[in-house]
Design a protein around this motif. Structure first.
Motif, PDB file in Angstrom:
ATOM      1  N   ARG A   1       0.751  -1.202   0.145  1.00 49.63           N
ATOM      2  CA  ARG A   1       0.028   0.014  -0.034  1.00 49.63           C
ATOM      3  C   ARG A   1       0.564   1.144  -0.033  1.00 49.63           C
ATOM      4  O   ARG A   1       1.755   1.686   0.800  1.00 49.63           O
ATOM      5  CB  ARG A   1      -0.371  -0.329   1.537  1.00 49.63           C
ATOM      6  N   PHE A   2       0.528   2.551  -0.935  1.00 50.70           N
ATOM      7  CA  PHE A   2       1.282   3.790  -0.890  1.00 50.70           C
ATOM      8  C   PHE A   2       0.674   4.585  -0.384  1.00 50.70           C
ATOM      9  O   PHE A   2       0.963   5.728   0.079  1.00 50.70           O
ATOM     10  CB  PHE A   2       2.059   3.804  -1.682  1.00 50.70           C
ATOM     11  N   THR A   3      -0.756   4.607  -0.762  1.00 47.89           N
ATOM     12  CA  THR A   3      -1.769   6.395  -0.026  1.00 47.89           C
ATOM     13  C   THR A   3      -2.819   5.710   0.680  1.00 47.89           C
ATOM     14  O   THR A   3      -3.731   4.411   0.872  1.00 47.89           O
ATOM     15  CB  THR A   3      -2.146   6.669  -0.983  1.00 47.89           C
ATOM     16  N   ASP A   4      -4.124   6.860   1.088  1.00 46.87           N
ATOM     17  CA  ASP A   4      -4.981   6.682   1.145  1.00 46.87           C
ATOM     18  C   ASP A   4      -5.531   6.185   0.319  1.00 46.87           C
ATOM     19  O   ASP A   4      -5.916   7.060  -0.623  1.00 46.87           O
ATOM     20  CB  ASP A   4      -6.128   7.115   2.467  1.00 46.87           C
ATOM     21  N   GLU A   5      -6.420   5.069  -0.052  1.00 45.76           N
ATOM     22  CA  GLU A   5      -7.036   4.719  -1.326  1.00 45.76           C
ATOM     23  C   GLU A   5      -8.658   6.537  -1.913  1.00 45.76           C
ATOM     24  O   GLU A   5      -9.120   6.364  -2.784  1.00 45.76           O
ATOM     25  CB  GLU A   5      -7.291   3.520  -2.128  1.00 45.76           C
ATOM     26  N   THR A   6      -9.159   6.488  -0.723  1.00 40.70           N
ATOM     27  CA  THR A   6      -9.939   6.545  -0.809  1.00 40.70           C
ATOM     28  C   THR A   6     -10.007   8.333  -0.251  1.00 40.70           C
ATOM     29  O   THR A   6     -11.429   8.993  -0.348  1.00 40.70           O
ATOM     30  CB  THR A   6     -10.936   6.141   0.507  1.00 40.70           C
ATOM     31  N   PHE A   7      -9.279   9.324  -0.045  1.00 39.93           N
ATOM     32  CA  PHE A   7      -8.796  10.584  -0.356  1.00 39.93           C
ATOM     33  C   PHE A   7      -9.252  11.390  -1.487  1.00 39.93           C
ATOM     34  O   PHE A   7      -7.937  10.770  -2.863  1.00 39.93           O
ATOM     35  CB  PHE A   7      -7.351  11.017   0.325  1.00 39.93           C
ATOM     36  N   LEU A   8      -9.941  12.035  -1.036  1.00 44.57           N
ATOM     37  CA  LEU A   8     -10.437  13.245  -2.627  1.00 44.57           C
ATOM     38  C   LEU A   8     -11.080  12.183  -3.904  1.00 44.57           C
ATOM     39  O   LEU A   8     -10.682  12.693  -5.333  1.00 44.57           O
ATOM     40  CB  LEU A   8      -9.151  14.386  -3.113  1.00 44.57           C
ATOM     41  N   GLY A   9     -11.427  10.376  -2.640  1.00 40.79           N
ATOM     42  CA  GLY A   9     -12.473  10.171  -4.364  1.00 40.79           C
ATOM     43  C   GLY A   9     -10.746   9.545  -5.308  1.00 40.79           C
ATOM     44  O   GLY A   9     -10.017   8.943  -5.228  1.00 40.79           O
ATOM     45  N   ILE A  10     -11.090   9.824  -6.435  1.00 44.85           N
ATOM     46  CA  ILE A  10      -9.791  10.053  -7.144  1.00 44.85           C
ATOM     47  C   ILE A  10      -8.674  10.373  -7.674  1.00 44.85           C
ATOM     48  O   ILE A  10      -7.851   9.869  -7.998  1.00 44.85           O
ATOM     49  CB  ILE A  10     -10.934   9.159  -9.134  1.00 44.85           C
ATOM     50  N   PHE A  11      -8.842  11.567  -7.097  1.00 41.48           N
ATOM     51  CA  PHE A  11      -7.754  12.678  -7.655  1.00 41.48           C
ATOM     52  C   PHE A  11      -6.378  12.537  -6.457  1.00 41.48           C
ATOM     53  O   PHE A  11      -5.035  12.717  -6.721  1.00 41.48           O
ATOM     54  CB  PHE A  11      -8.594  14.245  -7.186  1.00 41.48           C
ATOM     55  N   GLY A  12      -7.144  11.866  -5.811  1.00 41.78           N
ATOM     56  CA  GLY A  12      -5.563  11.478  -4.691  1.00 41.78           C
ATOM     57  C   GLY A  12      -5.203  10.601  -4.203  1.00 41.78           C
ATOM     58  O   GLY A  12      -3.939  10.220  -4.981  1.00 41.78           O
ATOM     59  N   THR A  13      -5.644   9.615  -5.595  1.00 47.03           N
ATOM     60  CA  THR A  13      -5.202   8.331  -5.693  1.00 47.03           C
ATOM     61  C   THR A  13      -4.142   8.365  -6.879  1.00 47.03           C
ATOM     62  O   THR A  13      -2.975   7.785  -7.277  1.00 47.03           O
ATOM     63  CB  THR A  13      -5.156   6.907  -5.459  1.00 47.03           C
ATOM     64  N   LEU A  14      -4.997   8.461  -8.322  1.00 47.33           N
ATOM     65  CA  LEU A  14      -4.486   9.814  -8.903  1.00 47.33           C
ATOM     66  C   LEU A  14      -2.873   9.981  -8.964  1.00 47.33           C
ATOM     67  O   LEU A  14      -2.009  10.192  -9.984  1.00 47.33           O
ATOM     68  CB  LEU A  14      -4.993   9.890  -9.929  1.00 47.33           C
ATOM     69  N   SER A  15      -2.974  11.552  -7.782  1.00 48.97           N
ATOM     70  CA  SER A  15      -1.488  12.113  -8.217  1.00 48.97           C
ATOM     71  C   SER A  15      -0.831  11.463  -7.370  1.00 48.97           C
ATOM     72  O   SER A  15       0.667  11.472  -7.665  1.00 48.97           O
ATOM     73  CB  SER A  15      -1.992  13.158  -6.901  1.00 48.97           C
TER      74      SER A  15
END
Length: 630
Positions: free
Chosen positions: A410-424
Motif C-alpha cells: 500500500r502507498f496511500t489512503d485509497e479513498t482520499f478525495l475520491g479518484i484524485f488523491g490516488t491518481l496524484s
C-alpha cells in the motif's frame, strides 16, 4: 472541423463507448480559428521566451473586410457557455450574432451531460434536501485553497438552480423522458454517515440532461427572436483602441503618511472582432453592448498545453517522457479565444493551472488499449456482462478498495478525495500495474464512499446489476473478465486469496507481501485506525469474507486530461481584465475561455461542475448584457 485533434466523428464515438462515455464530445472549437504552431519544442521555447506560443496578433487590412455586421452582443464560440449566453440575451430582447467554427450539422457540445446545480426545483421535487449555499461555497473554496473567485462561485451557486429549471422548461420531450437527478444511490451510507470523509464533503443532485439534443431547440427559439448563428465562421482577432486616462495613485512615505498623485494608465476598448468564413472571407462583427469570448480551452494546442500546464509537463519530464506533443484527449480546443484576449491586453489565470483529470479517453503505447486505459480496470470487468447493452464501466482509481503497487505494498489512503488523491500519488510513482482488492462486502464498502467525480464505476446499463457483474468473475475463475471474447483480462474472483493470487499471476516474491499488506490493513479495520495512512474509519472495511476480488490497472504515463480549466482573468461580472486589473471595455469571457473558477485540481463536491459553471455563468452573462445590469 478546424482545430480538432485528428479524430473523426465515428472514431470518437467508438473510442468514447470503450471508455464508458455516455455522449459525444461537445463545443469542440467553440468558434475560434486555429493558430500556427512553431516548429521548435514548446518546452525549449518556454524557457527562452515564456510566451512564444502566443505569437503576434494577425493584422487584417481594411481592404480585406468584405462585410460589417452589427448586433448588441457578439458571441465568439457557440459551445455550451456561448449557446446559453446567446439564448439568454435573445430572450431578454438583445440582438445577437454567434460566430461558430463548426458546421451546424456537425457541432458537438462538450461533456457527458452531467450538469451540476444547487437547489433547482427540478432537483428538490425529486426528494433531495436543499443545500446550504454558504456551506457549499466554503467547501469549494477550501478545496481550491481559496484560489478561485468566491463571487463567481457564489454566482454559480445562486443561479444554477434557475438555469436547470429553465433548461428543463425548454428541453424537447425526448430529452425530458430520459432526464434524471443523480441521487448517488450507491453512496447511501455515505450520506447517512454525515456526507463527510477526511474532512471533505460532497452533495448529491447533479442532473443528467442531453444538451446535444436540447441545444438545437434553444437555438431555433433564439433565432426566432432575432439572433443569428454564423456557422463555419472563426474568430481571428479583436479590434481595439487604447487611450491614456487620468488616475489617482496612492503613495506612502516613510512616516506612513498617505498621499495621492496624478498619473495615467492605459485603458483599452474592444470595438469589434474580425472573423473568417469557410471561404476565407473576412467579416467585421461590431457588438454595441459587448463581445463575449466563449471559445473554450487550449487543451488541443500542444504548444500552449506544454507551456501552461506546468505540473503535467513536469510530470512527463520527471518520467523521462517527451513533453513536446502534450494535449488533452479528444475534447481540447485550440486556445485561439484566449490568444485573442491576450492580444487585446488581457492576462491569464495564474497557477496552479488545472484540468479535468482523469480523462474520458485513453491511449497506451505498451498495453492493449481495450483493457488497460491508464487505470480503467473496471472496463474489462463490465464489458462482457454489458456486451451489447450500452458499454463498459469507468475506472477504479479512488474506489474504497485496497490498492497496492508493483511491489505489493500500500502507498496511500485509497479513498482520499475520491479518484484524485490516488491518481496524484500514482503519477508520482513508478509506472506499472497497480492492484486492487476487495471482498464480498463490496456493497457496504462502496455505499460508504464519497461521490467524488469518477470515484465509482459508472456506465453499466440499468439492466445489469453489480451482483451479476461480480458473480460472473467467480464463475469464470482463472479465465477472469475479458473485454471481449478471447481478450486480455484484468479482473478475477475466487473463494480464497491464494486462489485469487494464482488467477492474477502474482509471482512468488509478491504474493506474501500482498497477503501481509491485506492482513495489516485488516488489523486496522479491527482497531478503527489506519496507522499507515489515516484512512477514514468509516471506510475501514476489512477483506475477510469470500469471494475475494482482485483487479489491476496500469499507470503507463501521466494523464493529460479532458479539458484545461484556466483562462482569461475576469472580474465578478465576467469582464475581461487587463494587467492593471481594470476592465477591458466591451470584452467579456465565459466558460473555459475564462478563469477564476477552478484551481489546484478538478476536485468536485458535486459532479458536473464544468458544465454547471459554463452554462450558468454563460446564461447570467447573456441576461446581464441584454438588460444592462452588467
Amino acid at each position: 472541423m478546424r482545430g480538432l485533434l485528428n479524430l473523426d466523428r465515428r472514431g470518437f464515438f467508438k473510442a468514447a463507448a470503450g471508455a464508458g462515455v455516455a455522449t459525444a464530445m461537445g463545443g469542440v472549437l467553440a468558434g475560434c480559428a486555429p493558430q500556427p504552431k512553431s516548429a521548435a519544442s514548446a518546452t525549449d521555447e518556454l524557457a527562452a521566451t515564456g510566451t512564444s506560443w502566443l505569437g503576434e496578433a494577425p493584422v487584417i487590412d481594411e481592404s480585406e473586410i468584405t462585410q460589417t455586421i452589427e448586433a448588441d452582443i457578439i458571441v465568439v464560440g457557440g459551445g455550451n457557455a456561448g449557446t446559453m449566453c446567446a439564448c439568454a440575451a435573445a430572450e431578454n430582447g438583445a440582438t445577437v450574432a454567434v460566430i461558430e467554427a463548426q458546421a451546424k450539422a456537425d457541432i458537438f457540445y462538450y461533456g457527458l451531460h452531467d450538469i451540476a446545480s444547487i437547489n433547482s426545483q427540478y432537483v428538490l421535487d425529486s426528494g433531495l434536501e436543499p443545500i446550504k449555499k454558504g456551506e457549499f461555497l466554503a467547501e469549494y473554496q477550501r478545496r481550491t485553497h481559496n484560489k478561485t473567485n468566491p463571487r463567481l462561485v457564489k454566482k454559480f451557486i445562486d443561479a444554477s438552480g434557475e438555469m436547470v429549471d429553465w433548461l428543463v422548461g425548454k428541453a424537447p420531450q425526448e430529452v425530458l423522458d430520459k432526464a434524471h437527478v443523480a441521487h448517488f444511490t450507491t453512496n447511501s451510507e455515505y450520506f447517512k454517515l454525515g456526507s463527510s470523509l477526511n474532512g471533505f464533503k460532497c452533495w448529491p443532485g447533479y442532473v443528467q440532461i442531453d444538451f446535444q439534443t436540447t441545444a438545437p431547440a434553444l437555438i431555433a427559439e433564439a433565432e426566432a427572436s432575432g439572433a443569428t448563428w454564423y456557422w463555419e465562421h472563426s474568430g481571428v482577432v479583436l479590434e481595439t483602441s487604447t487611450e491614456e486616462v487620468a488616475v489617482q495613485k496612492e503613495t506612502v512615505d516613510p512616516s506612513g503618511a498617505v498621499t495621492f498623485i496624478d498619473a495615467t494608465e492605459p485603458r483599452t476598448t474592444v470595438n469589434a472582432v474580425i472573423a473568417q468564413d469557410a471561404e476565407g472571407n473576412y467579416l467585421r462583427f461590431v457588438g454595441t453592448k459587448g463581445i463575449v469570448l466563449t471559445c473554450g480551452d487550449y487543451g488541443g494546442n500542444p504548444e500552449m498545453y506544454a507551456a501552461l500546464q506546468d505540473e503535467q509537463r513536469w510530470l512527463f519530464e520527471s518520467h523521462g517522457l517527451d513533453a513536446e506533443d502534450l494535449h488533452c484527449m479528444g475534447f481540447g480546443r485550440d486556445g485561439s479565444g484566449i490568444k485573442m484576449g491576450l492580444w487585446a491586453g488581457a492576462t491569464l489565470d495564474p497557477g496552479p493551472r488545472c484540468l479535468v483529470s482523469p480523462q474520458v479517453m485513453y491511449e497506451s503505447t505498451d498495453f492493449a488499449t481495450n483493457v488497460l486505459r491508464w487505470g480503467s480496470g473496471f472496463n474489462a470487468a463490465a464489458a462482457e456482462v454489458a456486451a451489447g447493452a450500452g458499454g463498459a464501466s469507468q475506472n477504479p482509481w479512488g474506489t474504497p478498495f485496497v490498492c497496492v503497487d508493483g511491489s505489493g505494498k500500500r502507498f496511500t489512503d485509497e479513498t482520499f478525495l475520491g479518484i484524485f488523491g490516488t491518481l496524484s500519488q500514482v503519477e508520482r510513482r513508478k509506472p506499472g500495474r497497480y492492484y486492487f482488492f476487495f471482498d464480498n462486502k463490496w456493497k457496504e464498502t462502496m455505499a460508504r464512499m464519497a461521490p467524488e467525480h469518477f470515484s465509482q464505476p459508472v456506465g453499466v446499463p440499468d439492466s445489469i446489476s453489480y451482483d451479476d457483474l461480480f458473480n460472473s468473475w467467480v464463475e469464470r475463475g482463472a479465465k477472469g473478465a475479458p473485454t471481449e471474447e478471447g481478450g486480455t483480462v484484468c479482473a478475477w474472483a475466487a473463494n480464497s486469496l491464494d486462489e485469487l493470487f494464482d488467477y492474477m499471476g502474482l509471482d512468488e516474491a509478491m504474493r506474501p507481501t500482498v497477503a501481509e499488506e491485506i492482513a495489516r490493513y485488516n488489523s486496522f479495520c479491527e482497531t478503527g485506525e489506519d496507522e499507515d495512512f489515516g484512512r477514514d474509519a468509516n471506510l475501514l472495511q476489512s477483506i475477510t469474507e469470500p469471494p475475494f476480488f482482485g483487479m489491476y490497472s496500469v499507470f503507463e504515463k501521466p494523464m493529460t486530461g479532458t479539458v484545461t480549466l484556466n483562462g482569461l482573468v475576469i472580474d465578478d461580472d465576467q469582464r475581461v481584465l487587463d494587467a492593471n486589473y481594470n476592465p477591458i471595455e466591451g470584452l467579456y469571457a465565459s466558460g473555459n475561455n475564462s478563469g477564476g473558477r477552478f484551481a489546484v485540481q478538478y476536485s468536485t463536491p458535486m459532479s458536473g461542475l464544468t458544465l454547471g459553471f459554463a452554462m450558468t455563468l454563460g446564461r447570467e452573462l447573456g441576461k446581464g448584457l441584454a438588460t444592462g445590469t452588467i
